[in-house]
Design a protein around this motif. Structure first.
Motif, PDB file in Angstrom:
ATOM      1  N   ARG A  75       0.987  -0.992   0.039  1.00  0.00           N
ATOM      2  CA  ARG A  75       0.178  -0.314   0.044  1.00  0.00           C
ATOM      3  C   ARG A  75       0.854   1.108  -0.143  1.00  0.00           C
ATOM      4  O   ARG A  75       1.642   1.441  -0.060  1.00  0.00           O
ATOM      5  CB  ARG A  75      -1.372  -0.338   1.487  1.00  0.00           C
ATOM      6  CG  ARG A  75      -0.184  -0.126   2.559  1.00  0.00           C
ATOM      7  CD  ARG A  75      -1.172  -0.638   3.391  1.00  0.00           C
ATOM      8  NE  ARG A  75      -0.041  -0.823   4.812  1.00  0.00           N
ATOM      9  CZ  ARG A  75      -0.715  -0.693   6.173  1.00  0.00           C
ATOM     10  NH1 ARG A  75      -2.177   0.082   6.370  1.00  0.00           N
ATOM     11  NH2 ARG A  75       0.000  -0.311   7.245  1.00  0.00           N
ATOM     12  N   PHE A  76       0.479   2.452  -0.244  1.00  0.00           N
ATOM     13  CA  PHE A  76       0.707   3.982  -0.807  1.00  0.00           C
ATOM     14  C   PHE A  76       0.414   4.143   0.829  1.00  0.00           C
ATOM     15  O   PHE A  76      -0.061   5.988   0.452  1.00  0.00           O
ATOM     16  CB  PHE A  76       0.719   4.258  -1.688  1.00  0.00           C
ATOM     17  CG  PHE A  76       1.497   3.182  -3.268  1.00  0.00           C
ATOM     18  CD1 PHE A  76       2.639   3.079  -3.436  1.00  0.00           C
ATOM     19  CD2 PHE A  76      -0.012   2.488  -4.076  1.00  0.00           C
ATOM     20  CE1 PHE A  76       3.131   1.911  -4.151  1.00  0.00           C
ATOM     21  CE2 PHE A  76       0.751   1.736  -4.692  1.00  0.00           C
ATOM     22  CZ  PHE A  76       1.971   1.340  -5.405  1.00  0.00           C
ATOM     23  N   THR A  77       1.044   4.035   1.926  1.00  0.00           N
ATOM     24  CA  THR A  77       0.343   5.340   2.942  1.00  0.00           C
ATOM     25  C   THR A  77       1.776   5.896   3.464  1.00  0.00           C
ATOM     26  O   THR A  77       1.550   6.871   4.242  1.00  0.00           O
ATOM     27  CB  THR A  77       0.552   4.419   3.915  1.00  0.00           C
ATOM     28  OG1 THR A  77       0.966   3.174   3.960  1.00  0.00           O
ATOM     29  CG2 THR A  77      -1.451   3.170   3.730  1.00  0.00           C
ATOM     30  N   LEU A  78       2.798   5.703   2.723  1.00  0.00           N
ATOM     31  CA  LEU A  78       3.985   6.744   3.016  1.00  0.00           C
ATOM     32  C   LEU A  78       3.876   8.269   2.406  1.00  0.00           C
ATOM     33  O   LEU A  78       4.077   8.740   2.283  1.00  0.00           O
ATOM     34  CB  LEU A  78       5.057   6.126   2.896  1.00  0.00           C
ATOM     35  CG  LEU A  78       4.899   4.913   3.216  1.00  0.00           C
ATOM     36  CD1 LEU A  78       6.837   4.514   2.953  1.00  0.00           C
ATOM     37  CD2 LEU A  78       6.486   5.579   4.994  1.00  0.00           C
ATOM     38  N   ASP A  79       2.696   8.001   0.989  1.00  0.00           N
ATOM     39  CA  ASP A  79       2.282   8.979   0.501  1.00  0.00           C
ATOM     40  C   ASP A  79       1.388   9.975   0.859  1.00  0.00           C
ATOM     41  O   ASP A  79       1.128   9.582   1.771  1.00  0.00           O
ATOM     42  CB  ASP A  79       2.484   8.592  -1.246  1.00  0.00           C
ATOM     43  CG  ASP A  79       3.348   8.037  -1.662  1.00  0.00           C
ATOM     44  OD1 ASP A  79       4.152   8.790  -1.542  1.00  0.00           O
ATOM     45  OD2 ASP A  79       3.773   6.966  -2.325  1.00  0.00           O
ATOM     46  N   PRO A  80       0.794  11.147   0.531  1.00  0.00           N
ATOM     47  CA  PRO A  80       0.255  12.477   1.756  1.00  0.00           C
ATOM     48  C   PRO A  80      -1.498  11.342   0.579  1.00  0.00           C
ATOM     49  O   PRO A  80      -1.501  11.043  -0.338  1.00  0.00           O
ATOM     50  CB  PRO A  80       0.507  13.398   0.347  1.00  0.00           C
ATOM     51  CG  PRO A  80       2.095  13.294  -0.362  1.00  0.00           C
ATOM     52  CD  PRO A  80       2.417  12.342  -0.122  1.00  0.00           C
ATOM     53  N   ASP A  81      -1.956  11.438   1.566  1.00  0.00           N
ATOM     54  CA  ASP A  81      -3.699  10.724   1.331  1.00  0.00           C
ATOM     55  C   ASP A  81      -3.400   8.944   0.947  1.00  0.00           C
ATOM     56  O   ASP A  81      -4.542   8.449   0.861  1.00  0.00           O
ATOM     57  CB  ASP A  81      -4.053  11.751   0.269  1.00  0.00           C
ATOM     58  CG  ASP A  81      -4.291  12.865   0.579  1.00  0.00           C
ATOM     59  OD1 ASP A  81      -4.721  13.203   1.559  1.00  0.00           O
ATOM     60  OD2 ASP A  81      -4.541  13.810  -0.498  1.00  0.00           O
ATOM     61  N   GLY A  82      -2.161   8.434   1.547  1.00  0.00           N
ATOM     62  CA  GLY A  82      -2.284   7.418   0.932  1.00  0.00           C
ATOM     63  C   GLY A  82      -2.629   6.647  -0.366  1.00  0.00           C
ATOM     64  O   GLY A  82      -3.259   5.740  -0.569  1.00  0.00           O
ATOM     65  N   ARG A  83      -2.147   7.488  -0.950  1.00  0.00           N
ATOM     66  CA  ARG A  83      -2.358   7.716  -2.350  1.00  0.00           C
ATOM     67  C   ARG A  83      -1.019   7.838  -3.558  1.00  0.00           C
ATOM     68  O   ARG A  83       0.013   8.911  -3.126  1.00  0.00           O
ATOM     69  CB  ARG A  83      -3.494   8.414  -3.751  1.00  0.00           C
ATOM     70  CG  ARG A  83      -4.010   8.094  -4.519  1.00  0.00           C
ATOM     71  CD  ARG A  83      -4.883   9.043  -4.885  1.00  0.00           C
ATOM     72  NE  ARG A  83      -5.965   8.772  -4.402  1.00  0.00           N
ATOM     73  CZ  ARG A  83      -7.169   7.905  -4.588  1.00  0.00           C
ATOM     74  NH1 ARG A  83      -6.907   6.847  -5.384  1.00  0.00           N
ATOM     75  NH2 ARG A  83      -8.011   7.839  -3.444  1.00  0.00           N
ATOM     76  N   ASP A  84      -0.669   6.777  -4.487  1.00  0.00           N
ATOM     77  CA  ASP A  84       0.507   7.118  -5.038  1.00  0.00           C
ATOM     78  C   ASP A  84       0.604   8.298  -5.813  1.00  0.00           C
ATOM     79  O   ASP A  84      -0.457   8.215  -6.474  1.00  0.00           O
ATOM     80  CB  ASP A  84       0.821   5.733  -6.007  1.00  0.00           C
ATOM     81  CG  ASP A  84       2.447   6.621  -6.645  1.00  0.00           C
ATOM     82  OD1 ASP A  84       3.263   5.979  -6.532  1.00  0.00           O
ATOM     83  OD2 ASP A  84       2.206   6.765  -7.796  1.00  0.00           O
ATOM     84  N   PRO A  85       1.705   9.359  -5.760  1.00  0.00           N
ATOM     85  CA  PRO A  85       1.091  10.745  -6.982  1.00  0.00           C
ATOM     86  C   PRO A  85       1.604  10.147  -8.256  1.00  0.00           C
ATOM     87  O   PRO A  85       0.425  11.327  -8.262  1.00  0.00           O
ATOM     88  CB  PRO A  85       1.983  11.351  -6.123  1.00  0.00           C
ATOM     89  CG  PRO A  85       2.908  10.318  -5.737  1.00  0.00           C
ATOM     90  CD  PRO A  85       2.748   9.007  -4.662  1.00  0.00           C
ATOM     91  N   VAL A  86       1.966   9.522  -8.594  1.00  0.00           N
ATOM     92  CA  VAL A  86       2.563   9.313  -9.758  1.00  0.00           C
ATOM     93  C   VAL A  86       0.545   8.503 -10.623  1.00  0.00           C
ATOM     94  O   VAL A  86       0.122   8.921 -11.889  1.00  0.00           O
ATOM     95  CB  VAL A  86       3.010   9.234 -10.754  1.00  0.00           C
ATOM     96  CG1 VAL A  86       3.788   8.779 -12.026  1.00  0.00           C
ATOM     97  CG2 VAL A  86       4.884  10.270  -9.640  1.00  0.00           C
ATOM     98  N   LEU A  87       0.211   6.923 -10.070  1.00  0.00           N
ATOM     99  CA  LEU A  87      -0.430   6.062 -11.120  1.00  0.00           C
ATOM    100  C   LEU A  87      -1.891   6.661 -10.062  1.00  0.00           C
ATOM    101  O   LEU A  87      -2.747   6.054 -11.204  1.00  0.00           O
ATOM    102  CB  LEU A  87       0.008   4.234 -10.204  1.00  0.00           C
ATOM    103  CG  LEU A  87       1.714   4.614 -10.187  1.00  0.00           C
ATOM    104  CD1 LEU A  87       1.764   3.247 -10.552  1.00  0.00           C
ATOM    105  CD2 LEU A  87       1.114   4.089 -12.604  1.00  0.00           C
ATOM    106  N   GLY A  88      -2.114   7.652  -8.799  1.00  0.00           N
ATOM    107  CA  GLY A  88      -3.143   7.689  -8.622  1.00  0.00           C
ATOM    108  C   GLY A  88      -4.112   6.807  -7.512  1.00  0.00           C
ATOM    109  O   GLY A  88      -5.080   6.290  -7.535  1.00  0.00           O
TER     110      GLY A  88
END
Length: 328
Positions: A75-88
């Protein structure tokens, strides 16, 4: 004929998505693909190191997943809002299902994802690094080392095969064994191979030839995790890595080489293994050792000669946003 139930051994599932970037379906284009990794995972760490050594950071962006998985895996919980900024996307699995909606297998890293379509291209970890080294060559930096030199490929492949069976995968087979005989069999094979590697590296700085190759990368990602997790967590405890003079010095030599230690996050490594594998460590307690500062001590391997990057040069500074916590 014996009626005894044969001992169970850990079996690694085959990779399902094996396409290569540079093929007609997935043409090589700078900026088109995204490498998804976990810094905890040794298989993913291979790709992180190769990408850095070859200077592919600007051509192949990288997403780092949380080292702690949940029921939907990476999961991409290290990114803002828990969403990968490139793949969304919130979970790597979304790229798997975009490629194959009925897919019901495991979700693994490393993974290469096509950014425009959001579809997974490959999760074939043994081939991803070779793909980066061969098919991505037009996008390599000036001075990139040749990590898979053609005259040495047969020897590199032979070393890699033994290292995979008995070291890379061997630690997992020991750690996830559920029967004593099975555990002992694979643990003995692991240390027999480490003994052979100790002998091989006593007089040679690198595994094949006099430069860093794919073989060194594949072995090293297991060695750097050995005392921190495999020795205790996976019961690979006949010896610590630090008790092998040549292997320990070899591992420190590479750790202190640009492109290796500057990709390692020991916090991600230890938390992943000790907190995710609750069948092995039910309490989820993460140990306080070993002393990571020992990775920075002198190794003396320069006396063996060798040219780390061959006719190439070291990689440049780690790009902003991709740094790891320093040791010390």
């Amino acid at each position: 004929m014996s009626t005894e139930t044969p001992p169970k051994e850990f079996e690694r599932a085959p990779n399902h998505f094996t396409d290569r970037v540079g093929s007609p379906d997935w043409p090589l284009e700078a900026g088109r693909y995204r490498l998804v990794v976990s810094r905890a995972c040794p298989w993913a760490s291979r790709a992180v190191i190769v990408r850095r050594l070859l200077g592919l950071e600007s051509a192949l962006s990288m997403a780092v997943a949380d080292p702690i998985q949940d029921e939907r895996s990476w999961r991409f919980t290290l990114d803002p809002d828990g969403r990968d900024p490139v793949l969304g996307i919130r979970y790597l699995g979304e790229a798997y299902y975009a490629r194959e909606p009925e897919y019901d297998g495991g979700i693994s890293v490393p993974a290469i994802v096509d950014v425009p379509s959001g579809k997974l291209v490959s999760n074939d970890y043994p081939e991803i690094t070779l793909n980066l080294e061969i098919d991505w060559a037009p996008l390599h930096r000036d001075g990139a080392p040749d990590l898979y030199p053609e005259p040495l490929r047969d020897e590199i492949d032979e070393v890699n095969d033994a290292v995979f069976r008995e070291v890379n995968n061997g630690v997992y087979m020991a750690g996830f064994a559920t029967r004593q005989r099975s555990y002992e069999r694979v643990a003995h094979r692991l240390f027999e191979r480490l003994d052979a590697l100790e002998e091989r590296l006593t007089d040679g700085r690198y595994l094949v030839g006099d430069t860093i190759t794919e073989a060194d990368i594949r072995l090293w990602v297991t060695l750097v995790r050995f005392d921190a997790v495999y020795h205790g967590h996976f019961k690979c405890n006949r010896r610590k890595l630090a008790e092998y003079p040549a292997l320990w010095a070899y591992a420190r030599d590479l750790f202190q080489t640009p492109g290796f230690g500057d990709t390692v996050n020991f916090d991600h490594i230890t938390r992943h293994y000790y907190q995710v594998h609750r069948n092995i460590n039910p309490t989820g307690i993460v140990p306080i050792g070993p002393d990571l500062r020992l990775w920075l001590t002198p190794h003396g391997r320069e006396d063996l000669g060798g040219r780390p990057f061959g006719d190439g040069t070291p990689p440049g500074p780690v790009p902003p946003g991709e740094t790891v916590p320093p040791i010390g």
